[in-house]
Design an enzyme around this catalytic site. Structure first.
Site, short mmCIF file in Angstrom:
data_model
loop_
_atom_site.label_atom_id
_atom_site.label_comp_id
_atom_site.label_asym_id
_atom_site.label_seq_id
_atom_site.Cartn_x
_atom_site.Cartn_y
_atom_site.Cartn_z
N LYS A 3 -42.30 -29.32 -11.21
CA LYS A 3 -42.98 -28.86 -12.43
C LYS A 3 -44.45 -29.26 -12.49
CE LYS A 3 -38.87 -28.68 -15.34
NZ LYS A 3 -38.29 -28.98 -16.65
N ASP A 29 -40.23 -25.56 -22.17
CA ASP A 29 -39.38 -26.70 -22.58
C ASP A 29 -39.77 -27.22 -23.96
OD1 ASP A 29 -37.84 -26.81 -20.24
OD2 ASP A 29 -39.30 -28.08 -19.21
#
Ligand code: ATR
Length: 285
Positions: free
Chosen positions: A68, A104
């Site tokens: 990420k 997220d």
């Protein structure tokens, strides 16, 4: 464009992900003949893998552990949340450019609102356990939702401190500490978020730390969704807390990614059912 199109999942490992089942169910539901394909990519080959996906005409990708942070630096432009969090979990390949997003943050905010009420984070005193990638997005969500204060507790105190330092101008009061201060920090807390992998299958008897007192009225969110009920959640509930597992966050972040790739609203109910079925299959072996 009609016809078969592909979206990738890039992680290392990716074997037990339920995202393929969840995203393909959503594609089917809205009538798209699209595929969602998991690829296990070692960190040294992430850039090659992304170039390959672009060359093959993929629509985009979901990016998971441990890529990420690297994905953020490989994107040509990033949305403000990915920039704030310092991590990117969704890529869209459009007009020869790589767009990076972080879904997220919204995923957590929506899952917490769904489980505990729309205002659960507004003015809240939050304790976040863990200081890894998941904690980063959750801290950003707490700040965005105007939490009053967040204390990050981590096994490595330095890591908790460095996470808090990454959000220097926040109107939310941020503090960092070690797991041994849990009892103290829990006084006055309204929300506790467990972000470590402790208690995840197969290590389901593990607990990151023991609850020191009753938890009447406290909302406890555990980002783990396999098992659906961790020991941490079970013990919290027995002490009077309201509890929720991580499936809602998984579905909500996936729904936002789906909308970015397809330009359509995600069928969240279908995605949740597909994720639940995939998890059940995984549990049944
Ligand atoms: P993720 O991106 O999924 O959050 P990560 O970046 O590897 O994963 O972070 C894992 C988190 O779980 C960290 O906060 C880690 O604590 P350390 O920073 O001290 O390593 C925490 N963690 C992992 N195993 C743990 C354990 N047995 N007890 C307590 N915390 C643990």
């Amino acid at each position: 464009m009609s016809g078969i199109r592909c979206v990738a999942l890039l992680g290392h490992p990716v074997g037990h992900s339920v995202s393929p089942a969840m995203q393909e169910a959503a594609f089917r539901e809205v009538g798209l003949d699209w595929r969602f394909l998991p690829f296990d990519v070692v960190p040294e080959r992430l850039e090659d893998a992304i170039r390959g996906l672009e060359a093959l005409g993929f629509v985009g990708a979901n990016v998971t552990v441990p890529h990420k942070l690297a994905a953020l630096s490989l994107a040509d432009r990033v949305d403000s949340r990915a920039g704030t969090v310092g991590a990117c979990n969704t890529l869209v390949f459009r007009d020869g450019r790589r767009e990076g997003y972080n879904t997220d943050v919204a995923g957590f905010a929506e899952a917490a609102a769904e489980a505990f009420g729309d205002d659960v984070l507004r003015g809240a005193r939050v304790v976040v356990i863990g200081a890894g990638g998941a904690a980063r997005a959750i801290l950003a969500a707490c700040i965005e939702m105007n939490a009053r204060g967040v204390t990050v507790l981590n096994r490595s105190v330095e890591r908790a401190q460095s996470l808090v330092r990454a959000f220097p101008d926040s109107a939310t009061t941020l503090e960092a500490g070690g797991l041994d201060t849990f009892g103290e920090v829990l006084e006055g807390a309204t929300v506790v978020v467990q972000t470590t992998s402790v208690g995840m299958a197969p290590g389901i008897d593990a607990i990151p730390l023991a609850w020191p007192r009753r938890l009447d009225g406290v909302a406890v969110y555990d980002v783990i969704y396999n098992p659906r009920e961790t020991r941490f959640m079970r013990e919290a509930q027995a002490l009077g807390a309201r509890v929720c597992d991580g499936l809602g966050m998984l579905v909500a972040q996936g729904a936002h990614a789906f909308a970015l790739w397809t330009g359509r609203e995600a069928p969240r109910g279908i995605m949740r059912e597909a994720a639940e079925r995939a998890l059940q299959k995984w549990t049944d072996g």
